[in-house]
Design a protein around this motif. Structure first.
Motif, PDB file in Angstrom:
ATOM      1  N   VAL A  48      -3.537  44.876 -13.048  1.00  0.00           N
ATOM      2  CA  VAL A  48      -2.444  44.785 -14.541  1.00  0.00           C
ATOM      3  C   VAL A  48      -1.180  45.585 -14.155  1.00  0.00           C
ATOM      4  N   LEU A  49      -2.050  46.923 -14.383  1.00  0.00           N
ATOM      5  CA  LEU A  49      -1.143  47.493 -14.882  1.00  0.00           C
ATOM      6  C   LEU A  49       0.011  48.184 -13.475  1.00  0.00           C
ATOM      7  N   GLY A  50      -0.536  48.343 -12.188  1.00  0.00           N
ATOM      8  CA  GLY A  50       0.085  48.764 -10.898  1.00  0.00           C
ATOM      9  C   GLY A  50       1.550  48.399 -10.539  1.00  0.00           C
ATOM     10  N   PRO A  51       1.441  47.529 -10.656  1.00  0.00           N
ATOM     11  CA  PRO A  51       3.063  46.803 -10.548  1.00  0.00           C
ATOM     12  C   PRO A  51       4.186  47.788 -11.626  1.00  0.00           C
ATOM     13  N   LYS A  52       3.478  47.435 -12.585  1.00  0.00           N
ATOM     14  CA  LYS A  52       4.629  48.153 -14.071  1.00  0.00           C
ATOM     15  C   LYS A  52       4.489  49.499 -13.628  1.00  0.00           C
ATOM     16  N   MET A  53       3.779  50.520 -13.225  1.00  0.00           N
ATOM     17  CA  MET A  53       3.671  51.579 -13.003  1.00  0.00           C
ATOM     18  C   MET A  53       4.489  52.386 -11.456  1.00  0.00           C
ATOM     19  N   VAL A  54       4.592  50.620 -10.907  1.00  0.00           N
ATOM     20  CA  VAL A  54       5.678  50.696  -9.389  1.00  0.00           C
ATOM     21  C   VAL A  54       6.857  50.774 -10.253  1.00  0.00           C
ATOM     22  N   ASP A  55       7.506  49.408 -10.836  1.00  0.00           N
ATOM     23  CA  ASP A  55       8.404  49.342 -11.508  1.00  0.00           C
ATOM     24  C   ASP A  55       8.839  50.846 -12.127  1.00  0.00           C
ATOM     25  N   LEU A  56       7.910  51.758 -12.624  1.00  0.00           N
ATOM     26  CA  LEU A  56       8.254  52.457 -13.498  1.00  0.00           C
ATOM     27  C   LEU A  56       9.359  53.822 -13.171  1.00  0.00           C
ATOM     28  N   ALA A  57       8.729  53.883 -11.719  1.00  0.00           N
ATOM     29  CA  ALA A  57       8.749  54.954 -10.115  1.00  0.00           C
ATOM     30  C   ALA A  57      10.179  54.580  -9.852  1.00  0.00           C
ATOM     31  N   GLN A  58      10.371  53.052  -9.583  1.00  0.00           N
ATOM     32  CA  GLN A  58      11.551  52.782  -8.967  1.00  0.00           C
ATOM     33  C   GLN A  58      12.659  52.262  -9.765  1.00  0.00           C
TER      34      GLN A  58
END
Lengths: 298, 660
Positions: free
Chosen positions: B194-204
């Motif tokens: 669940v968190l992974g996509p948000k982490m990716v969004d943050l990085a990108q």
């Protein structure tokens, strides 16, 4: 060595725990710790007093503290943790002026209890220290695997006793390690032995003391060391009753830590009261004699 | 001057123990007072209207309201007098509620004290002067400290709102505690999925600049214009080159480094990437375990790295950023398990924290998701969970409830059964606290569907017995003692403030509570604000919180930042220090004592040295005022004349008419 100490033996040490008193005095003499008996000392009040009336209990304890302070002593030691708790409880409660007033009425004199009170174990650990104790030891305790049992009161109540980790004290373990013995990983260091319930509800003591013996056996110990006369009595004198209750036979000797210390200091067994036990202490001496013979000491 | 005095009853809050009419009657006699009345609720609509009408009809040019604390309604009444055309600083408030009626029972003495407080306010007001706020530009960039789920949410919301966002994360990856969890309650879905996509969004996100392995070194400035120094800690890997291939970690011979991501369950390599979904996916070296740093040999990573990213010479680096607002989202840490000797914490390897257990359950954890006892690797057949370890425990000075332990304990009990179906699970609890949506139903599932044995009572001790652990405690529903054999004991260790949070609070000039959690500005009405303007809170740094609450608070903080940044300019508070250049001898004691760096040295036209206040930086604390020996620097609205007027009256009144 350290300054003279007022010594409060406590009643048990004149009767059921005579060997605790004997070994304490013998060790202190050898170590150069001067013990001056509190003049005309009386019972600390013990369980019956504090279960009846707090002011009365405090007055009984306070009387002894006052007697000690009259000699000019500023330090007092007692071997018995239960006596120590009674003395400290009196000191702590008398910090309340109202309570102090009630005690003074009973006592017939001022209850200013500023003397420093400690257990013999605490005095030896703090005033002499492990290094000095090990230096005085002429015979190593090698071959002994000691389960150190501190009982409920040596470290608790935490605020009042203020001695070591309340759940995992290590003073005796460190002492025996310093004297050349092994410290067994004994799990029930501060569990209750049943204490004075031996009179009104004997089964409770047999159950609880039975657990302690079983855990000591499980830890692979060949001797159980204690610092409390009531613990020693329940584990030693009631051994046959415990065996009858649990169905488990155990020949594990229960020695006061001062008796083991005395052996290391080179004191003769008679001076340490090793013949006064219910469960024979011979196995301990046999192990040590073999050690000493091979190392040519003693 | 024409002064009006309004004595508020506040219903019975004040009038119950203060004779408000008598206070007003006395005030009528005070110098320059032309009107003094009592009023049932000064802050109400009719109450404010009466003040405005009095100003207009009686030609008042100063107003005193005797009511509650200025923290409550000073702003209200300042706006009231402003609406009637007065300067907002021609208003004084006398606190006769918190300082009088709520703390004293004797009506006569209360009335006497209230009268004195009103008189003091009148005396000060006579020396008040109109003050005007200055305005300044806002730097519309935001700093988010901490990249757990709350910080990630706050950063994404700010960035989506078009704000340039700086994210500073102490560890080498974003994700925080949530990234360590195996599953989440009450849905039992995979946490990192669940968190992974948000982490990716943050990085990108093109509006977000991420500093991982970085800490706040210093923060200065004020709302709208903060200057922040960020310490980028040496990773000994050039992250501009590192591709995250992981070859270095595969070949690293030092395989006994403490694995902090896995909560010290198992070991890792000296150079490592904490977990597969780590962001940024970059390697870093733990110098305390690296053979190069310990023994000056090895260097295998440098040899195998295909892009030559290893840099053993790398040093910490401090970078500066300018922002207009700060969101603090630094989360929490569990208390040290070694504090719980009675449960064998730190003594027996098979006694673990809930977070360690979470890593043991996780498929990406050190055991690959297979439950194993740390002591000998056997599969547990009985797991005991102990709740409230270091929570609601006054003997440890921790009266607080950690809030989420009941829920994750139920989740872990359920997960235990799905890993090892024939494993017994026992939970020792005090009360079950499950007030969220679907939460209580979840607890019932753990009890009924997953056959977890819930025992209400505390555990007294955990000790080794026959090669396992005996857990002894009370069963307060049966009124008996109970002993349960366990292979693994999981402690629901209480949540404490994150390590270093007190230091950070000092840097940010925000307050924290007895447990180290940051203080919100108001417990109900300002939950994300702090008492420092422009600094907002999100997530468990304010107090223990579960994931939904942390996410909500992250969004709330972002909303606050955007509301702040919706103005082009902000008004500064004119209650700042001011230097009287004629009196100033240029000793610059004030410059040295100012805690905010708000005073600068300037040259007067005649060449002499003078102190000058940077108004936008001054916080109005008054330290300079008491330092100045020549009364050259004074705090506006708290001038010597104003304070002396209060003191002079008070001392005289006590000498003349003390009621005792």
């Amino acid at each position: 060595m350290s300054a003279a100490l007022a010594y409060y033996p406590g009643c048990s040490q004149t009767a059921s725990a005579r060997e605790y008193d004997l070994s304490t005095r013998a060790c202190c003499q050898t170590l150069g710790v001067e013990l001056n008996d509190v003049p005309d000392w009386t019972c600390c009040g013990s369980t019956p007093a504090h279960a009846t009336d707090h002011a009365l209990a405090a007055a009984l304890a306070a009387r002894n503290l006052a007697q000690a302070m009259d000699t000019g002593a500023s330090n007092l030691a007692t071997p018995c943790p239960s006596c120590l708790l009674a003395l400290r409880t009196a000191q702590s409660r008398c910090e309340n002026e109202g309570f102090k007033g009630r005690v003074e009425v009973l006592l017939g004199r001022p209850a200013t209890l500023s003397i420093r009170t400690r257990s013999i174990l605490q005095v030896l650990m703090e005033d002499l220290g492990l290094e000095a104790l090990a230096e005085k030891a002429v015979r190593p305790l090698k071959g002994l695997r000691v389960a150190s049992y501190y009982g409920c009161l040596m470290t608790r109540p935490v605020g009042l006793m203020a001695f070591e980790d309340p759940d995992n004290p290590t003073a005796m373990d460190r002492l025996f390690l310093a004297l050349g013995a092994e410290a067994a990983p004994f799990a029930l260091k501060t569990e209750c032995c049943g204490a004075a319930l031996g009179v009104p509800r004997k089964e409770a003591v047999l159950e609880l003391s039975g657990r302690i013996l079983a855990a000591a056996e499980e830890s692979g110990a060949n001797v159980l060391a204690v610092a409390c006369p009531l613990c020693q009595m329940n584990l030693d004198l009631r051994r046959e009753q415990i065996e009858g209750y649990t169905g488990q036979r155990s020949t594990l000797p229960v020695l006061y830590f001062t008796q083991l210390l005395g052996l290391a200091l080179g004191l003769p067994e008679e001076a340490l009261g090793l013949g006064l036990h219910n469960v024979g202490t011979r196995p301990v001496l046999d192990i040590l004699r073999r050690t000493w013979a091979s190392e040519d000491v003693g | 001057m024409r002064i009006g005095v309004f004595v508020c009853h506040c219903g019975t809050n004040i009038a119950g123990t203060v004779d408000c009419a008598a206070v007003a009657a006395a005030a009528q006699q005070f110098p320059e007072v032309v009107l003094a009345v009592d009023t049932p609720y000064a802050c109400s609509e009719p109450g404010q209207r009466a003040i405005i009408e009095a100003i207009e009809q009686k030609g008042l040019n100063g107003v005193v309201v005797a009511s509650c604390t200025p923290r409550m309604h000073e702003a209200t009444f300042r706006r009231t007098v402003e609406r009637a055309g007065l300067n907002r600083y021609m208003f004084e408030m006398a606190n006769i509620r918190e300082h009088v009626s709520w703390v004293g029972r004797d009506k006569k003495l209360n009335t006497f004290k209230a009268t004195d407080l009103v008189r003091i306010a009148v005396e000060k007001l006579r020396y008040n002067r109109p003050l005007t706020a200055k305005s300044f530009a806002v730097n519309k960039r935001v700093l988010v400290i901490g990249a757990g789920v709350a910080g990630i949410q706050a950063a994404l919301d700010c960035a989506d709102g078009g704000l340039e966002t700086i994210v500073v994360e102490r560890t080498s990856t974003v994700g925080g505690k949530m990234a360590k969890l195996d599953k989440t309650f009450p849905t039992v879905d995979c946490s990192v999925c669940v968190l992974g996509p948000k982490m990716v969004d943050l990085a990108q996100h093109r509006k977000i600049k991420l500093y991982a392995m970085s800490e706040i070194a210093d923060l200065s400035g004020y709302v709208g214009n903060f200057e922040v120094s960020i310490r980028r800690k040496a990773t000994y890997v050039d992250w501009n080159k590192c591709t995250g291939c992981g070859l270095c970690a595969d070949k690293c011979p030092s395989r006994k480094a403490p694995d902090h991501f896995n909560e010290l369950v198992g070991r890792t390599t000296a150079i490592s990437i904490p977990f597969p979904q780590a962001i940024p996916k970059k390697a870093s070296i733990d110098a305390s375990s690296c053979l190069h740093f310990l023994k000056d040999r090895c260097g295998v990573c440098a040899k195998v790295c295909p892009v030559e990213a290893i840099d053993f010479e790398q040093q910490d680096e401090v970078v500066k950023e300018s922002v207009g607002a700060v969101v603090v989202a630094t989360g929490f840490d569990l208390l040290d398990i070694r504090r719980f000797g009675q449960y064998g914490g730190g003594r027996f390897p098979d006694v673990v924290t809930s977070l360690q257990y979470e890593r043991m359950l996780s498929a990406s954890g050190p055991t690959g998701g297979h439950l194993k006892c740390p002591s000998d690797g056997r599969e547990p057949k009985s797991v005991v969970f102990i709740s409230c370890v270091g929570s609601r425990d006054r003997s440890m000075d921790r009266a607080i409830c950690s809030g989420f332990c009941c829920m994750y304990t139920a989740k872990q009990a359920i997960l235990t059964k799905s890993h090892v179906p024939d494993c017994e699970t026992h939970v020792f609890y005090m009360d079950i606290r499950a007030p969220g949506k679907g939460y209580d139903e979840f607890i019932r599932r753990a009890q009924e569907e997953y056959r977890t044995n819930y025992v209400r009572g505390r555990v007294s001790s955990v000790y080794p017995k026959n090669g396992r652990l005996a857990v002894r405690g009370a069963d307060t529903l049966l009124g008996t003692q109970t002993e349960v054999m366990a292979d693994l004991v999981v402690l629901a260790v209480g949540a404490g403030a994150a390590e270093g949070s007190r230091d950070l609070a000092e840097k940010l000039r925000i307050s924290y509570d007895a447990y180290g959690f940051f203080m919100e500005s108001h417990p109900k009405l300002k939950p994300v604000e702090t008492n420092t303007a422009g600094v907002f809170l999100a997530g468990a740094c304010q107090g223990p919180k579960d994931i939904p609450a942390s996410v909500a608070m992250g969004s709330a903080a972002a909303g606050k930042v955007m509301a702040l940044f919706s103005k082009e300019r902000l008004e500064s508070d004119p209650q700042v220090a001011q230097v009287n250049a004629v009196r100033c001898v240029g000793c610059l004691k004030c410059l040295r004592t100012c805690p905010f760096g708000a005073i600068q040295e300037v040259q007067a036209r005649d060449g002499s040295t003078k102190a000058q206040v940077i108004e936008s930086v001054c916080q109005g604390c008054g330290v300079c005022t008491v330092t100045c020996t020549d009364r050259a620097i004074e705090l506006q609205h708290f001038t010597d004349n104003q304070l002396l007027a209060e003191v002079n009256y008070l001392c005289r009144s006590w000498m003349e008419k003390s009621p005792a």
